[in-house]
Motif scaffolding. Sequence first.
Motif, PDB file in Angstrom:
ATOM      1  N   SER A 175      24.024  20.397 -31.879  1.00  0.00           N
ATOM      2  CA  SER A 175      22.606  21.100 -32.187  1.00  0.00           C
ATOM      3  C   SER A 175      21.781  21.559 -30.986  1.00  0.00           C
ATOM      4  N   ASN A 176      22.927  21.993 -30.004  1.00  0.00           N
ATOM      5  CA  ASN A 176      22.304  22.545 -28.910  1.00  0.00           C
ATOM      6  C   ASN A 176      21.444  21.761 -27.885  1.00  0.00           C
ATOM      7  N   SER A 177      21.881  20.485 -28.041  1.00  0.00           N
ATOM      8  CA  SER A 177      21.390  19.646 -26.977  1.00  0.00           C
ATOM      9  C   SER A 177      22.375  19.082 -25.886  1.00  0.00           C
ATOM     10  N   ASN A 200      17.608  28.383 -29.542  1.00  0.00           N
ATOM     11  CA  ASN A 200      18.831  27.784 -30.496  1.00  0.00           C
ATOM     12  C   ASN A 200      19.693  28.648 -31.246  1.00  0.00           C
ATOM     13  N   ASN A 203      23.589  30.098 -35.274  1.00  0.00           N
ATOM     14  CA  ASN A 203      22.368  29.173 -35.355  1.00  0.00           C
ATOM     15  C   ASN A 203      22.915  27.818 -34.874  1.00  0.00           C
ATOM     16  N   THR A 243      21.753  24.861 -34.603  1.00  0.00           N
ATOM     17  CA  THR A 243      21.162  24.014 -35.082  1.00  0.00           C
ATOM     18  C   THR A 243      21.783  23.568 -36.425  1.00  0.00           C
TER      19      THR A 243
END
Length: 584
Positions: free
Chosen positions: A125-127, A197, A213, A215
């Motif tokens: 989730s883009n982390s 994101n 997206n 996330t």
Amino acid sequence: MVICASTFWFVACGGGSSDPSTNEVTNDDQEPRSTTDIIITGIAAAGVPIIGDVYIKGANGTEISTQIESDGTFSLNVNQLTPPYILYVESGTDGNSLKIYSAVDTANRINITPITDLILRNALSNSAEKAYMNWDVSELDFSALEISSVNTRNSILPILLAAELTNSFNLMSGSFATNHMGFDAVLDSLLITYNENTATITNRITGSHYTDNLTVLNDETGLPSSDSLVSVIALADLESIGQFWQDFTSFIGTSRSDNEVIEWFPTHIATDYMDEGETYAFLLEDWLSDEDEEKETTLSVTVISLQHLDTSTTSYSKGYAVKVQFLENSESEIEDIEMVFDGDNWLVYGDQKWMETELLSHAFYSTWHGTEPFSTGLVVIVEDDYLTGYNNGIRSAIVTGPGLPVEGLVLMHDYPEDGMSLFGGGRFVNLVSDVTIESIPDGAEYSFVFCQEVPSLIDNDKTSCTELYRDTQENEKRPVLNVDLNAQSFVVPTKPIDHVESQVNFGGLVNLSWVIPPNGSMDDVALNWSTDGTSHYVEADISKTDTSTSIDTTDLPIPDGWSVIYFQSRDQYERAYHVAWALY
């Protein structure tokens, strides 16, 4: 742009991949490793081999690193680490500096590419940055990584099909050769950019793109199926263009006669070549006038990517804008090159610009008596190196954009000098209002309209002119605010320590030294002085991190008028900070 041995001219990655033997693996000191060593291998590439170090962290929190080989391959002994592993490299490809991540659950082969980065960010989730910092066994569900890999494959399927990659090819760890074919061609063709994101994935060849997206694990977006057929043709062209550059490097790497140069040119350079005013004839003359020793060089040239060029108004059947990496003496530079196909040969086309334009943020620290010490604003630069613009009738120009007067700035041609300046003198636009500066966005675009009228006519009526040529430029970062300028923003000279001209050894070896400002890098150091009304200008050859230099003025006259030392640095946004150190 000059084709010569000492100039980068015109980047898929170079070299192939290899897997070390399990029985004979060496470390950085070339000592045999134990057969029980746990090794991770792969390629770090982003259209070009990524130069630098690869970092890896295990679930036990231990981090190690190793240098990436020139072909992008790397090998890591992870005995000190426990699985799973997360890796990153820092890439500066296409002018963007960002960290590219990858992950693997057991010691094996793993690549680090923009595609592995996209897959991992979707699974996390883009982390990715946060996951690396806090990495442990709970940070990543590897089943989510597999789902993300499948989704990414489906999203970029048209380009994978064009590159003839089957479903068996693993986007995270598959072996590939860097030869403009297969997965290497995919890396050449895709551009992945991020905005918070959201990722935007663009097919450079067709211009098609989709947004992802990060996330949402699967938001069912992707490239259109029509991209496949168009890309098949383009990737075949990419292979041919790659061969062109192999021939090019072979040719310039050997001594050659004038007759060989004259014979080589028509099959490699378009006769209507134009690059910032330099024509085919000028280019040929440059080559023929080179000294023999300048014709021999070791130069590596690699194509990164290509996108269609509109050749509908030319006699060429097709063309591409190509990104090419030059590697000479361990220094790398990426150039944008336009190439066209005449039915038989690929030809270098140039940028088709009559002249070079720039508009840059600039700050000055003036040490002249009786003047304000600091100023900030924009420098407008128009170079007409070969007088192509002037010879085509250009006498003036109007420049418009954020921070400039609504009616625009009027420029005049400096003929017989090879450039243009503000009508009224100089190139610097001083912005005294911080309100005006704050209204200028980063990445502001400026328009240059070149006219046949003389400047006085344009100055009377800036609303229109007989347009002969047009160009646009983007300024990455707005000028620094007046309120933020201080002496610490600029280079601090340490030799000479004052402004007494007698301390500077004109007519001999002039030794200069300085302190670079925080977050800055050196750009230029030069001496400028007058003798009998004649100006002399000598520039030093320095690197970005140098803090001293010597300039030999032995064969030059000493000043009998004014004299100045110029120091110029740049910040991380490429804004220039110019010190005029006057001598009395």
